[in-house]
Design an enzyme around this catalytic site. Structure first.
Site, PDB file in Angstrom:
ATOM      1  N   SER A 198      -5.971   0.224   8.338  1.00 24.31           N
ATOM      2  CA  SER A 198      -7.050   0.907   9.226  1.00 24.31           C
ATOM      3  C   SER A 198      -7.449   2.108   8.434  1.00 24.31           C
ATOM      4  CB  SER A 198      -6.308   1.623  10.356  1.00 24.31           C
ATOM      5  OG  SER A 198      -4.968   0.384  11.114  1.00 24.31           O
ATOM      6  N   CYS A 370      -1.142   3.913  17.316  1.00 23.10           N
ATOM      7  CA  CYS A 370      -1.145   2.088  15.699  1.00 23.10           C
ATOM      8  C   CYS A 370       0.352   2.564  14.631  1.00 23.10           C
ATOM      9  CB  CYS A 370      -2.186   3.214  15.151  1.00 23.10           C
ATOM     10  SG  CYS A 370      -2.564   2.099  13.119  1.00 23.10           S
ATOM     11  N   TRP A 417      -0.243  -3.725  14.134  1.00 16.38           N
ATOM     12  CA  TRP A 417       0.050  -5.469  12.950  1.00 16.38           C
ATOM     13  C   TRP A 417       2.069  -5.365  12.353  1.00 16.38           C
ATOM     14  CZ3 TRP A 417      -1.788  -0.555  11.645  1.00 16.38           C
ATOM     15  CH2 TRP A 417      -1.255   0.710  10.127  1.00 16.38           C
TER      16      TRP A 417
HETATM   17  C1  LIG Z   1      -5.459  -4.772  11.693  1.00 18.33           C
HETATM   18  C2  LIG Z   1      -4.392  -4.310  10.289  1.00 18.33           C
HETATM   19  C3  LIG Z   1      -4.476  -2.875  10.155  1.00 18.33           C
HETATM   20  C4  LIG Z   1      -3.374  -2.488   8.733  1.00 18.33           C
HETATM   21  N1  LIG Z   1      -3.187  -0.965   8.647  1.00 18.33           N
HETATM   22  C5  LIG Z   1      -2.478  -1.234   7.676  1.00 18.33           C
HETATM   23  C6  LIG Z   1      -2.549   0.723   7.081  1.00 18.33           C
HETATM   24  O1  LIG Z   1      -3.575   1.266   8.090  1.00 18.33           O
HETATM   25  N2  LIG Z   1      -1.363   0.531   6.163  1.00 18.33           N
HETATM   26  C7  LIG Z   1      -0.763  -0.686   5.989  1.00 18.33           C
HETATM   27  O2  LIG Z   1       0.879  -0.044   5.203  1.00 18.33           O
HETATM   28  N3  LIG Z   1      -0.786  -1.851   6.229  1.00 18.33           N
HETATM   29  C8  LIG Z   1      -1.254  -1.890   7.102  1.00 18.33           C
HETATM   30  N4  LIG Z   1      -1.303  -2.774   7.493  1.00 18.33           N
HETATM   31  C9  LIG Z   1      -0.434  -4.060   6.856  1.00 18.33           C
HETATM   32  C10 LIG Z   1      -1.091  -4.204   5.519  1.00 18.33           C
HETATM   33  O3  LIG Z   1      -2.879  -5.296   5.867  1.00 18.33           O
HETATM   34  C11 LIG Z   1      -0.254  -5.353   4.802  1.00 18.33           C
HETATM   35  O4  LIG Z   1       0.348  -6.210   5.433  1.00 18.33           O
HETATM   36  C12 LIG Z   1       0.830  -4.909   4.213  1.00 18.33           C
HETATM   37  O5  LIG Z   1       0.355  -3.537   3.009  1.00 18.33           O
HETATM   38  C13 LIG Z   1       1.561  -5.491   3.873  1.00 18.33           C
HETATM   39  O6  LIG Z   1       0.292  -6.363   2.008  1.00 18.33           O
HETATM   40  P1  LIG Z   1       0.903  -6.651   0.454  1.00 18.33           P
HETATM   41  O7  LIG Z   1       0.059  -7.831  -0.096  1.00 18.33           O
HETATM   42  O8  LIG Z   1       1.412  -5.396  -0.336  1.00 18.33           O
HETATM   43  O9  LIG Z   1       3.094  -7.743   1.063  1.00 18.33           O
HETATM   44  P2  LIG Z   1       2.528  -9.142   1.213  1.00 18.33           P
HETATM   45  O10 LIG Z   1       2.357  -9.721  -0.167  1.00 18.33           O
HETATM   46  O11 LIG Z   1       2.037 -10.067   2.103  1.00 18.33           O
HETATM   47  O12 LIG Z   1       4.559  -9.303   2.463  1.00 18.33           O
HETATM   48  C14 LIG Z   1       4.303  -9.193   2.848  1.00 18.33           C
HETATM   49  C15 LIG Z   1       5.959  -9.754   3.638  1.00 18.33           C
HETATM   50  O13 LIG Z   1       6.980  -9.334   3.136  1.00 18.33           O
HETATM   51  C16 LIG Z   1       7.699  -9.074   4.573  1.00 18.33           C
HETATM   52  N5  LIG Z   1       8.315  -7.971   4.590  1.00 18.33           N
HETATM   53  C17 LIG Z   1       7.857  -6.513   4.276  1.00 18.33           C
HETATM   54  N6  LIG Z   1       9.479  -5.622   4.416  1.00 18.33           N
HETATM   55  C18 LIG Z   1      10.054  -6.086   4.064  1.00 18.33           C
HETATM   56  C19 LIG Z   1      11.681  -6.368   4.514  1.00 18.33           C
HETATM   57  N7  LIG Z   1      11.624  -5.261   4.377  1.00 18.33           N
HETATM   58  N8  LIG Z   1      12.238  -7.542   5.161  1.00 18.33           N
HETATM   59  C20 LIG Z   1      11.937  -8.886   5.149  1.00 18.33           C
HETATM   60  N9  LIG Z   1      10.742  -9.337   4.301  1.00 18.33           N
HETATM   61  C21 LIG Z   1       9.398  -8.025   4.464  1.00 18.33           C
HETATM   62  C22 LIG Z   1       6.378  -9.127   6.142  1.00 18.33           C
HETATM   63  O14 LIG Z   1       6.821  -9.486   6.941  1.00 18.33           O
HETATM   64  C23 LIG Z   1       5.524  -9.948   5.027  1.00 18.33           C
HETATM   65  O15 LIG Z   1       5.934 -11.734   6.095  1.00 18.33           O
HETATM   66  C24 LIG Z   1      -2.706  -3.745   7.883  1.00 18.33           C
HETATM   67  C25 LIG Z   1      -2.302  -5.138   9.124  1.00 18.33           C
HETATM   68  C26 LIG Z   1      -3.364  -5.453   9.883  1.00 18.33           C
HETATM   69  C27 LIG Z   1      -3.606  -6.457  10.526  1.00 18.33           C
END
Ligand SMILES: Cc1cc2nc3c(=O)[nH]c(=O)nc-3n(C[C@H](O)[C@H](O)[C@H](O)COP(=O)(O)OP(=O)(O)OC[C@H]3O[C@@H](n4cnc5c(N)ncnc54)[C@H](O)[C@@H]3O)c2cc1C
Length: 418
Positions: A198, A370, A417
């Protein structure tokens, strides 16, 4: 103008920039937002000057991350593969309008780094296909069972893959007899997806900058492995430099419905704990600009939540400044762990219910939520039902209908999310 899917090759890019043709934005700022604690919350500014990308506060920015190089190398090592061999994967389905699953020719290294999802738990169809490469019949059976529709198989998939958060590397490591060909593995793995954030800035105030507020995903799985989120760890390591090697992020903007009211005089109530504060930084900047232009700006109320005042009170200075200049008319912060009893945003909403009800029912306020979709959004919605019942004198059924109507009329908006 021609379109190039070019972020790996680093070629010149041409607008318009979208999912197929992302813009390579330079990272202008990358700073840690929390003062203490073992999490890493960060603010990034992506420079989009010259791109002609326009955005409104409330929109999302999509970023294309790259996978952890050490995971890619380890996969190559386990599979005995020359990661730098040039390959071209062709789609055998002639009717498909995609000739290749990802831009080809390429190398295994590029495919595993930029195009393929190697971090999420592999799906059952992948396990089923992999089973043929296990030389130990027990491993073969386990993989086939997890891919099956049986109750036992589903349970095993849930516990061994999902709950244990095993990615493809962990599966290969924990089943030493499993030795698929790298070609078939690349064919089976799904595409690495863009991550959405966001936007934490206003395009009206900062037309050449898109800000992100994010929390780094980093935890220990039940198998003792460290799980590092792809995008957030990649963003965390972006180094802002002045030399020619500028850190860049392939990105594009996705429009959303999360919008400030058309009339600035309408009050707004923003509820955004944790990184849920992101779009509200943009909203506040925009309301501030309108105020500066002499517009009649209505009440602007924020409910923010974090663990400790001295740890993760994100944008504390900026928020206090917005308050000082009268842009933010009320700042409510729930510090969940600063006292014995947990305090969350919904508790503060409940405390202020009379005023909130007046804003909603009499003053045409717009409500925005949010952040966490799993618990927070539901708890906040239930609190608004309570407010409509207790302060508005409605029955529960009437309260539910009332809030649902606000949603339909665009006065109760969620950007959540999980
Ligand atoms: C419309 C939208 C807006 C968003 N805005 C934001 C924002 O403003 N700021 C923000 O930080 N994120 C936001 N997100 C989330 C963001 O898109 C990512 O999903 C997030 O940053 C994680 O991405 P990553 O690639 O680092 O992790 P990934 O490699 O995608 O891994 C994430 C996975 O780890 C799992 N997970 C996380 N923590 C744990 C835990 N402690 N124990 C077990 N499983 C866990 C999650 O469930 C998920 O399946 C938004 C998502 C959407 C859909």
């Amino acid at each position: 103008m021609p379109k190039y899917h070019n972020f790996c090759q680093g070629m010149q890019t041409y607008e318009p920039f979208d999912a197929k043709n992302p813009y390579l934005a330079t990272v202008a700022t990358n700073r840690q937002l929390n003062q203490a604690g073992n999490r890493h919350l960060m603010h990034l500014d992506l420079d989009i000057s010259g791109s002609k990308i326009r955005y409104d506060s409330g929109d999302h920015v999509a970023v294309y991350p790259i996978n952890d190089i050490s995971v890619v190398n380890r996969i190559g090592q386990i599979l005995d593969a020359d990661l730098d061999a040039v390959i071209s994967l062709n789609n055998l389905d002639e009717e498909s309008n995609k000739k290749h699953p990802f831009p080809c020719p390429t190398t295994y290294r590029t495919a595993l780094t930029h195009y393929l999802d190697i971090t999420n738990p592999p799906r059952t169809n992948v396990l089923f296909e992999l089973a043929q490469y296990a030389t130990d019949p027990k491993d073969q059976e386990t993989l086939r069972k997890m891919a099956s529709a049986s109750i036992e198989g589903k349970g095993l998939y849930q516990s061994w893959i999902l709950d244990a958060r095993r990615n493809i590397l962990a599966v290969l490591e924990d089943m030493p007899s499993l030795h698929p060909t790298i070609d078939h593995l690349c064919e089976l793995l799904p595409r690495l997806q863009a991550r959405y954030y966001s936007i934490a800035s206003s395009g009206k105030l900062y037309p050449t900058m898109v800000s992100i507020c994010a929390v780094v995903v980093d935890f220990q799985t039940s198998t003792g492995r460290r799980f590092k989120g792809v995008a957030t760890n990649w963003l965390k390591n972006m180094v802002v430099t002045d030399n020619s090697h500028k850190a860049t992020v392939p990105m594009y903007v996705r429009k959303s419905q999360f919008r400030l009211p058309y009339k600035a005089s309408n009050p707004v109530v923003m509820i955004g704990p944790g990184t849920g504060i992101a779009p509200f930084m943009g909203f506040l900047q925009e309301r501030g600009k309108m105020k500066e232009q002499g517009k009649d700006v209505g009440e602007t109320i924020l409910y923010f939540g974090c663990r400790h005042r001295n740890e993760d009170f994100l944008y504390q200075q900026e928020l206090q400044e917005f308050q000082k200049i009268g842009v933010l008319t009320q700042l409510n912060v729930a510090f969940s762990r600063d006292q014995e009893e947990k305090v969350y945003v919904q508790h503060l909403l409940k405390k202020n219910m009379e005023h909130l009800w007046k804003l909603i029912h009499t003053d045409n306020a717009h409500i925005y939520i949010c952040g966490d979709a799993r618990n927070m959004a539901r708890d906040v919605q239930n609190t608004f039902y309570d407010i409509a019942e207790e302060a508005g004198g409605l029955t529960h059924t009437q309260a539910v209908t009332y809030i649902k109507k606000l949603m339909t009329n665009g006065r109760y908006s969620q950007d959540v999310w999980s």
